[in-house]
Design a protein around this motif. Structure first.
Motif, mmCIF file in Angstrom:
data_model
loop_
_atom_site.group_PDB
_atom_site.id
_atom_site.type_symbol
_atom_site.label_atom_id
_atom_site.label_comp_id
_atom_site.label_asym_id
_atom_site.label_seq_id
_atom_site.Cartn_x
_atom_site.Cartn_y
_atom_site.Cartn_z
ATOM 1 N N SER A 68 0.814 -1.219 0.000
ATOM 2 C CA SER A 68 0.000 0.000 0.000
ATOM 3 C C SER A 68 0.847 1.268 0.000
ATOM 4 C CB SER A 68 -0.933 0.014 1.211
ATOM 5 O OG SER A 68 -0.200 0.110 2.413
ATOM 6 N N SER A 69 2.172 1.123 0.082
ATOM 7 C CA SER A 69 3.040 2.300 0.176
ATOM 8 C C SER A 69 3.503 2.816 -1.175
ATOM 9 C CB SER A 69 4.261 1.979 1.046
ATOM 10 O OG SER A 69 5.116 1.039 0.403
ATOM 11 N N TYR A 70 3.095 2.169 -2.271
ATOM 12 C CA TYR A 70 3.529 2.613 -3.589
ATOM 13 C C TYR A 70 2.490 2.214 -4.630
ATOM 14 C CZ TYR A 70 4.985 -2.284 -4.094
ATOM 15 O OH TYR A 70 5.012 -3.656 -4.132
ATOM 16 N N LEU A 71 2.572 2.860 -5.783
ATOM 17 C CA LEU A 71 1.721 2.571 -6.930
ATOM 18 C C LEU A 71 2.592 2.087 -8.077
ATOM 19 C CD1 LEU A 71 -0.555 5.696 -6.567
ATOM 20 C CD2 LEU A 71 -1.293 3.335 -6.286
ATOM 21 N N LEU A 72 2.018 1.221 -8.896
ATOM 22 C CA LEU A 72 2.815 0.490 -9.868
ATOM 23 C C LEU A 72 2.062 0.403 -11.187
ATOM 24 C CD1 LEU A 72 5.459 -1.190 -10.001
ATOM 25 C CD2 LEU A 72 4.134 -3.146 -9.158
ATOM 26 N N SER A 73 2.762 0.686 -12.270
ATOM 27 C CA SER A 73 2.181 0.453 -13.597
ATOM 28 C C SER A 73 3.158 -0.326 -14.449
ATOM 29 C CB SER A 73 1.817 1.778 -14.294
ATOM 30 O OG SER A 73 2.947 2.603 -14.501
ATOM 31 N N THR A 74 2.595 -1.181 -15.304
ATOM 32 C CA THR A 74 3.382 -1.868 -16.312
ATOM 33 C C THR A 74 2.585 -1.862 -17.611
ATOM 34 O OG1 THR A 74 4.767 -3.795 -16.782
ATOM 35 C CG2 THR A 74 2.593 -4.223 -15.795
ATOM 36 N N LYS A 75 3.063 -2.615 -18.601
ATOM 37 C CA LYS A 75 2.491 -2.484 -19.933
ATOM 38 C C LYS A 75 2.309 -3.850 -20.573
ATOM 39 C CE LYS A 75 4.749 1.998 -20.250
ATOM 40 N NZ LYS A 75 5.755 1.872 -19.169
ATOM 41 N N VAL A 76 1.402 -3.900 -21.541
ATOM 42 C CA VAL A 76 1.143 -5.116 -22.307
ATOM 43 C C VAL A 76 1.154 -4.758 -23.793
ATOM 44 C CG1 VAL A 76 -0.153 -6.295 -20.486
ATOM 45 C CG2 VAL A 76 -1.357 -4.766 -22.066
ATOM 46 N N GLY A 77 1.151 -5.811 -24.614
ATOM 47 C CA GLY A 77 1.255 -5.645 -26.063
ATOM 48 C C GLY A 77 2.463 -6.384 -26.588
ATOM 49 N N ARG A 78 3.567 -6.313 -25.857
ATOM 50 C CA ARG A 78 4.751 -7.116 -26.170
ATOM 51 C C ARG A 78 4.842 -8.247 -25.146
ATOM 52 N NH1 ARG A 78 6.821 -1.733 -26.604
ATOM 53 N NH2 ARG A 78 7.911 -1.221 -28.548
ATOM 54 N N ARG A 79 4.674 -9.467 -25.605
ATOM 55 C CA ARG A 79 4.862 -10.638 -24.760
ATOM 56 C C ARG A 79 6.303 -11.115 -24.919
ATOM 57 N NH1 ARG A 79 4.451 -15.608 -26.541
ATOM 58 N NH2 ARG A 79 3.206 -14.973 -28.370
ATOM 59 N N LEU A 80 6.886 -11.620 -23.841
ATOM 60 C CA LEU A 80 8.255 -12.128 -23.894
ATOM 61 C C LEU A 80 8.249 -13.649 -24.023
ATOM 62 C CD1 LEU A 80 9.971 -9.968 -21.106
ATOM 63 C CD2 LEU A 80 9.699 -9.461 -23.553
ATOM 64 N N ARG A 81 9.205 -14.151 -24.765
ATOM 65 C CA ARG A 81 9.386 -15.606 -24.883
ATOM 66 C C ARG A 81 10.869 -15.918 -24.757
ATOM 67 N NH1 ARG A 81 11.953 -16.582 -29.543
ATOM 68 N NH2 ARG A 81 11.562 -15.272 -31.377
ATOM 69 N N ASP A 82 11.174 -17.168 -24.467
ATOM 70 C CA ASP A 82 12.569 -17.612 -24.436
ATOM 71 C C ASP A 82 13.141 -17.619 -25.851
ATOM 72 O OD1 ASP A 82 12.433 -18.007 -21.693
ATOM 73 O OD2 ASP A 82 11.852 -20.126 -21.892
ATOM 74 N N LEU A 83 14.449 -17.428 -25.945
ATOM 75 C CA LEU A 83 15.096 -17.466 -27.247
ATOM 76 C C LEU A 83 15.168 -18.900 -27.776
ATOM 77 C CD1 LEU A 83 18.128 -15.034 -26.793
ATOM 78 C CD2 LEU A 83 15.936 -14.577 -27.902
ATOM 79 N N ALA A 84 15.066 -19.016 -29.082
ATOM 80 C CA ALA A 84 15.286 -20.304 -29.734
ATOM 81 C C ALA A 84 16.785 -20.599 -29.773
ATOM 82 C CB ALA A 84 14.712 -20.262 -31.151
ATOM 83 N N LEU A 132 -1.474 -0.300 -22.630
ATOM 84 C CA LEU A 132 -1.097 -0.892 -23.902
ATOM 85 C C LEU A 132 0.032 -0.038 -24.479
ATOM 86 C CD1 LEU A 132 -4.613 -1.862 -25.206
ATOM 87 C CD2 LEU A 132 -2.641 -3.397 -25.295
ATOM 88 N N HIS A 133 1.122 -0.683 -24.861
ATOM 89 C CA HIS A 133 2.401 -0.004 -25.050
ATOM 90 C C HIS A 133 2.770 0.140 -26.527
ATOM 91 C CE1 HIS A 133 6.892 0.135 -23.592
ATOM 92 N NE2 HIS A 133 6.417 1.331 -23.877
ATOM 93 N N ASP A 134 2.993 1.381 -26.983
ATOM 94 C CA ASP A 134 3.529 1.645 -28.321
ATOM 95 C C ASP A 134 2.722 0.954 -29.416
ATOM 96 O OD1 ASP A 134 5.536 3.120 -27.109
ATOM 97 O OD2 ASP A 134 7.045 1.539 -27.250
ATOM 98 N N VAL A 135 1.415 1.186 -29.409
ATOM 99 C CA VAL A 135 0.541 0.428 -30.310
ATOM 100 C C VAL A 135 0.256 1.155 -31.618
ATOM 101 C CG1 VAL A 135 -0.567 -0.720 -28.363
ATOM 102 C CG2 VAL A 135 -1.581 1.381 -29.271
ATOM 103 N N GLU A 136 1.004 2.214 -31.918
ATOM 104 C CA GLU A 136 0.662 3.040 -33.062
ATOM 105 C C GLU A 136 0.622 2.260 -34.377
ATOM 106 O OE1 GLU A 136 5.058 3.657 -32.010
ATOM 107 O OE2 GLU A 136 3.141 3.669 -30.935
ATOM 108 N N ASP A 137 1.401 1.181 -34.510
ATOM 109 C CA ASP A 137 1.395 0.381 -35.731
ATOM 110 C C ASP A 137 0.511 -0.860 -35.625
ATOM 111 O OD1 ASP A 137 3.218 2.103 -37.002
ATOM 112 O OD2 ASP A 137 4.922 1.089 -36.062
#
Length: 322
Positions: A68-84, A132-137
């Protein structure tokens, strides 16, 4: 659900993920501690920042603190995956990144999975705002599935507020007009140097009651330290803009005000702006941001900038003490 009451100054956490140069775990930890010490208890991060490294470091720095002592934001649109096998990470400006890759994903399952992975890296059960992050395209995907998926998470009470984060104020304005957006994070388009958001985004937000968080108040560094080679929009600043920033710095100096302080305070001239997130890679930079934000700025400074034709006569001006 209403937007949480954000501190006026927050910490932008991209630099914690080795943006342009390495940052140690200790420096990242100390930057977050300094934000708490200086009343900047709003932290904005994203999976994009260092391929999850920003969220991981922020999560470790927040570990043990009262949620309760802080506020937090994050973003979606880019999902992360492990490298091949044999695949190399694409840092996109971030150095020494984990062995992951970014994948654009605006499906309902992808949005939910992206947020769940962020919560795991952050070590928390919930975040306050998701952008939602950097969705202009990717606007067709946003309208088809992305925003509805995010709105469902809000309706289920899994996040308190939702919106968009990018540096295109015109596109943000259209999204605000078209969709039920709680808050936007607009980077670089409502600053002392560049005020394009006044023509599109800010009127839309005022009409709709949408809150605005500003980022990029220094326009990639030009307003922090105007000198040859300084960056604007992540590239070397054109001479015309460098000259304008240097002129602003001279006017500010006449009032014994650093240009950084004026740049950090100016966006609050518009009533829709509720917070500014400013990056810091260590405790000294965070403390400097807080000191600049605390500087008293006389009203006469803003009027002097208007008189010198560095601000247009019809733009809103900050009011001392507001």
């Amino acid at each position: 659900m209403p937007v949480p009451a954000l501190p006026r100054l927050g910490l932008g956490c991209a630099p914690l993920a080795n943006l342009y140069h390495p940052v140690s775990d200790e420096e990242a930890q100390q930057a977050v501690a300094a934000a708490f010490d200086n009343g900047a208890g709003y932290f904005d991060t994203a999976p994009h920042y260092g391929l999850g490294l920003s969220e991981e470091r922020l999560g470790r720095a927040l570990d043990g603190r009262d949620r309760s002592s802080y506020l937090l934001s994050t973003k979606v649109g880019r999902r992360l995956r492990d490298l091949a096998p044999g695949e190399r990470p694409d840092g996109q400006g971030f150095t020494d990144s984990p062995a992951r890759a970014r994948v654009w994903d605006f499906t309902a399952d992808g949005i939910r999975a992206t947020l769940e992975s962020s919560l795991e890296r952050l070590g928390v059960d919930s975040v306050d705002i998701v952008y939602l992050h950097d969705v202009e395209d990717h606007l067709p995907e946003v309208y088809d599935t992305g925003f509805a998926a995010l709105a469902e998470l809000r309706d289920q009470g899994l996040v308190k507020a939702i919106g968009f984060g990018m540096n295109h104020s015109d596109i943000l304005a259209k999204l605000v007009d078209d969709l039920d957006v709680d808050v936007v994070l607009c980077a670089g388009r409502w600053t002392l140097l560049e005020r394009t958001a006044l023509a599109d985004l800010l009127p839309a937000c005022e009409r709709r009651g949408t809150k605005v968080v500003v980022g990029g108040v220094y326009n990639s560094g030009l307003l922090a330290d105007p000198k040859p080679g300084a960056h604007y929009n992540y590239a070397e600043a054109p001479q015309e803009l460098l000259d304008r920033a240097l002129h602003m710095a001279r006017v500010c100096a006449e009032f014994d005000v650093p240009l950084r302080a004026a740049a950090l305070r100016y966006p609050f001239a518009h009533p829709s702006v509720v917070s500014a997130v400013v990056g810091a890679a260590n405790a000294d930079e965070m403390r400097d941001n807080a000191a600049m934000f605390a500087r008293e700025i006389p009203d006469a400074l803003w009027h002097a900038l208007v008189e010198q034709r560095l601000l247009d006569e019809d733009v809103p001006l900050p009011v001392k003490g507001a």
